[in-house]
Scaffold this motif. Structure first.
Motif, PDB file in Angstrom:
ATOM      1  N   CYS A   1      40.423   0.878  19.260  1.00 47.59           N
ATOM      2  CA  CYS A   1      39.162   0.426  19.874  1.00 47.59           C
ATOM      3  C   CYS A   1      38.559   1.517  20.760  1.00 47.59           C
ATOM      4  O   CYS A   1      37.374   1.490  21.059  1.00 47.59           O
ATOM      5  CB  CYS A   1      39.407  -0.835  20.701  1.00 47.59           C
TER       6      CYS A   1
ATOM      7  N   HIS B   1      35.554  -1.796  19.753  1.00 48.88           N
ATOM      8  CA  HIS B   1      36.376  -2.996  19.937  1.00 48.88           C
ATOM      9  C   HIS B   1      35.982  -4.083  18.943  1.00 48.88           C
ATOM     10  O   HIS B   1      35.008  -3.927  18.184  1.00 48.88           O
ATOM     11  CB  HIS B   1      36.308  -3.480  21.392  1.00 48.88           C
ATOM     12  N   CYS B   2      36.697  -5.186  18.934  1.00 54.16           N
ATOM     13  CA  CYS B   2      36.439  -6.291  18.009  1.00 54.16           C
ATOM     14  C   CYS B   2      34.960  -6.684  18.074  1.00 54.16           C
ATOM     15  O   CYS B   2      34.369  -6.759  19.161  1.00 54.16           O
ATOM     16  CB  CYS B   2      37.307  -7.487  18.357  1.00 54.16           C
TER      17      CYS B   2
ATOM     18  N   CYS C   1      38.682  -2.579  25.070  1.00 51.59           N
ATOM     19  CA  CYS C   1      39.684  -3.399  24.381  1.00 51.59           C
ATOM     20  C   CYS C   1      40.226  -4.403  25.401  1.00 51.59           C
ATOM     21  O   CYS C   1      40.684  -4.033  26.490  1.00 51.59           O
ATOM     22  CB  CYS C   1      40.788  -2.505  23.819  1.00 51.59           C
ATOM     23  N   ASP C   2      40.148  -5.648  25.030  1.00 54.06           N
ATOM     24  CA  ASP C   2      40.399  -6.836  25.849  1.00 54.06           C
ATOM     25  C   ASP C   2      40.764  -6.636  27.324  1.00 54.06           C
ATOM     26  O   ASP C   2      39.929  -6.767  28.204  1.00 54.06           O
ATOM     27  CB  ASP C   2      41.478  -7.671  25.173  1.00 54.06           C
TER      28      ASP C   2
ATOM     29  N   GLU D   1      45.362  -3.782  22.269  1.00 49.59           N
ATOM     30  CA  GLU D   1      45.576  -5.189  21.899  1.00 49.59           C
ATOM     31  C   GLU D   1      46.339  -5.360  20.579  1.00 49.59           C
ATOM     32  O   GLU D   1      47.240  -6.197  20.492  1.00 49.59           O
ATOM     33  CB  GLU D   1      44.216  -5.877  21.821  1.00 49.59           C
ATOM     34  N   PRO D   2      46.040  -4.575  19.540  1.00 45.60           N
ATOM     35  CA  PRO D   2      46.718  -4.862  18.272  1.00 45.60           C
ATOM     36  C   PRO D   2      48.184  -4.449  18.251  1.00 45.60           C
ATOM     37  O   PRO D   2      48.927  -4.900  17.396  1.00 45.60           O
ATOM     38  CB  PRO D   2      45.949  -4.037  17.248  1.00 45.60           C
TER      39      PRO D   2
ATOM     40  N   ALA E   1      36.914  -8.928  24.139  1.00 44.86           N
ATOM     41  CA  ALA E   1      36.299  -7.638  24.447  1.00 44.86           C
ATOM     42  C   ALA E   1      34.792  -7.780  24.625  1.00 44.86           C
ATOM     43  O   ALA E   1      34.233  -7.375  25.652  1.00 44.86           O
ATOM     44  CB  ALA E   1      36.625  -6.643  23.335  1.00 44.86           C
TER      45      ALA E   1
HETATM   46 FE1  FES Z   1      40.783  -4.034  20.824  1.00 44.86          FE
HETATM   47 FE2  FES Z   1      40.185  -6.561  19.724  1.00 44.86          FE
HETATM   48  S1  FES Z   1      41.838  -5.202  19.325  1.00 44.86           S
HETATM   49  S2  FES Z   1      39.212  -5.446  21.262  1.00 44.86           S
END
Ligand code: FES
Length: 589
Positions: free
Chosen positions: A60, A200-201, A128-129, A92-93, A207
């Motif tokens: 991200c 990011h997502c 990222c989150d 996050e992942p 995010a």
């Molecule tokens: Fe980074 Fe969703 S994995 S914002």
């Protein structure tokens, strides 16, 4: 809004490192010369810390090395001295058991980097989150002039010409794979097309929710939260951020000059109008407490009853963040909310939020709805209470099948995530579409780290029957990209003896979202009997950061900050140091 105050060079915090006439400042200057700079590069200029959460394992933020250079370009142009400082990248992942275990660690690192080095102001690079709340929690506590630079969403995913959304379409196609409706080869094709650029997502996950709420708080430059990461306008925004932060250092425009209870209300209303992530209920509370305010779950619920959902973005809607940006972005959505917001709140732009959105335009009114044509009239989130969640629980009604929002069913209980994984697809599991799936020991202490396990899987045999949503209850969180009738953040959590720990298979559980109720239908006497028989589990960490975490983590309704990091709601002289930070300043030796 006008800011007239300007610092003199000798009033800069960095002057204590660089400007003093002593042996230590000789050391600071000679070591800066060692890096190829001479006094002309920095003397009398604000030192701008760029806290960069780039990492080879954070997709991200994979564009952040380049973006940091673009921030520096703006800082040099405006007469500042940029200093890039890497900080832990919460990816996050990849990070196990959950990035949430480390949110407060990044917050501490951010605060201490800013405190211990000669920073006059900072740019925070995250998205990222957990990186967004973490960076800001630290920066709010340090209280130097701050701009948050959002990573921006990635481009839409693509699968045979159809758009794919981060997370949301993973859950959707995983269910279809398990139900036998798509093949392994289809699944592999989705794997290669769902994440196809930096950023990011691009659903309205945590995010996108948090970067949008930060813009609504006034801590990012206006109009920038939803620029797709690969768009050249994102790079332009980075340079503009660099230029503006230098001005803010001279103006001494700090988070404490910008944040108010009303600006936090604006952030909550933004979350609700976006049908944003349930995680915002944890992060915004933590941020408000760092700022010395007391945002509560009850305030979320009060505002949810009057704020319509205007963003038609997945998982609650149809489109993706790229569409949202082209439709006018956050400014256009805030313009729709209009006077529901407090328009006089300050921002890092040096203008009020009302001034910044005055000329915003909606370019696609199916993506960004008007109040008259809202996706739903209210209840973007709902806070539940009852004997199962005395201190509250969270649900996202627009993401659930509506017939489940008032539902009573028999509990099927899993004592932890391993138990759930081992038994959920068992052909002999006694469960049907009306059952209520309960997961225990998945909260801040129990998991630990309160992972995003809350979108509990539907049993395979029910998927094959066409069931796609059920009432599910846990003390975990849920990814903002997830959907379903998932009751989350049950507080107090089961691991510390909250009532969720005492639920047994077959108990009737009553969920009533319109009445905001969550109850297990057993008598008070039976509840007391089960509580008396409960044995507290053994702590999961005996040393290291995990031990510190377990000793100090607070519950979800308090924002999951460490107890020793919160700011007192009414700061006393001893809480706020002479430079405005909420901790001690280093000795300059
Ligand atoms: Fe980074 Fe969703 S994995 S914002």
């Amino acid at each position: 809004m006008t800011t007239t105050k300007r610092k003199k060079p000798e009033e800069l915090r960095s002057h204590r490192w660089y400007g003093a006439k002593d042996m230590r400042s000789f050391g600071h200057r000679s070591r800066t010369a060692q890096m190829g700079y001479n006094r002309n590069d920095y003397a009398g200029k604000p030192v701008i810390a760029i806290i960069n959460t780039w990492s080879d394992i954070n997709p991200c933020h994979s564009h952040f090395r380049q973006r940091a250079e673009e921030v520096k370009r703006g800082i040099w142009q405006a007469g500042g001295f940029p200093v890039e400082m890497p900080a832990i990248s919460l990816s996050e992942p990849f990070q196990k058991p959950t990035t949430m275990l480390y949110r407060n660690l990044l917050a501490m690192e951010t605060e201490e980097l800013l405190r211990s080095y000669p920073a006059d102001a900072c740019v925070l690079m995250g998205g990222c989150d957990k990186t967004t709340p973490a960076l800001l929690m630290g920066a709010i506590s340090m209280n130097l002039p701050t701009i948050f630079l959002p990573a921006g969403p990635m481009l839409r995913g693509d699968y045979r010409g159809q758009f794919l959304g981060s997370g949301s379409d993973v859950w959707k196609y995983w269910a279809e794979l398990r139900a036998g409706n798509i093949t392994e080869s289809d699944w592999a094709e989705i794997e290669n097309g769902i994440a196809r650029s930096p950023g990011h997502c691009m659903t309205m996950g945590t995010a996108s929710t948090m970067t949008s709420t930060v813009e609504a708080l006034g801590l990012s430059l206006s109009g920038y939260a939803s620029i797709p990461a690969p768009d050249s306008r994102h790079a332009q925004m980075a340079t503009q951020t660099g230029r503006r932060i230098v001005e803010m250092a001279w103006e001494d425009l700090k988070p404490s000059d910008i944040l108010t209870p009303a600006s936090f209300d604006n952030a909550v209303m933004t979350t609700l109008a976006l049908s944003g992530s349930t995680n915002a209920a944890v992060h915004l509370i933590a941020l408000s407490k760092r700022a010395g305010f007391n945002l509560t779950l009850e305030r979320f619920d009060e505002l949810a009853r009057k704020i319509p959902v205007l963003a038609n973005v997945r998982p609650s809607g149809k489109y993706l963040m790229e569409d949202f940006f082209y439709a006018g972005g956050l400014r256009a959505l805030l313009k729709q909310l209009g006077s529901l917001l407090s328009l006089k709140e300050k921002t890092v732009d040096g203008k009020t939020i009302g001034e910044l959105i005055a000329n915003a335009t909606v370019f696609n009114d199916d993506v960004i709805r008007s109040i008259d044509n809202a996706m739903v009239k209210s209840d973007g989130l709902a806070i539940l209470k009852g004997n199962l969640a005395p201190d509250g629980a969270v649900i996202k009604p627009p993401a659930a099948e509506s017939h489940l929002l008032k539902h009573t069913g028999k509990a099927v209980v899993f004592k932890n995530y391993d138990d759930l994984s081992a038994r959920i697809d068992s052909p002999t599991l006694d469960i049907d579409a009306n059952s209520v799936i309960v997961l225990q020991n998945a909260g801040p202490q129990g998991a630990p780290g309160m992972p995003e396990w809350g979108q509990l899987p539907i049993p395979k045999k029910l998927l094959e029957q066409g069931v796609r949503d059920m009432v599910r209850i846990s003390d975990a969180r849920m990814s903002g990209t997830s959907y379903g009738a998932c009751v989350l953040h049950v507080t107090p959590e089961s691991y510390i003896g909250g009532p969720l720990a005492f639920v047994k298979d077959g108990d009737l559980i009553e969920l009533d979202v319109p009445a905001r109720k969550l109850n297990v239908l057993i008598s008070d006497e039976e509840m007391a009997k089960r509580k008396a028989a409960w044995v507290a589990p053994i702590p999961k960490f005996e040393r290291g950061f995990g031990k510190l975490y377990l000793q100090h983590i607070q519950q979800a309704d308090k924002g999951c900050d460490f107890d020793f990091l919160e700011t007192q709601v009414s700061p006393t002289h001893s809480d706020t140091q002479k430079d405005g930070s909420r901790g001690g300043e280093p000795e300059i030796h």
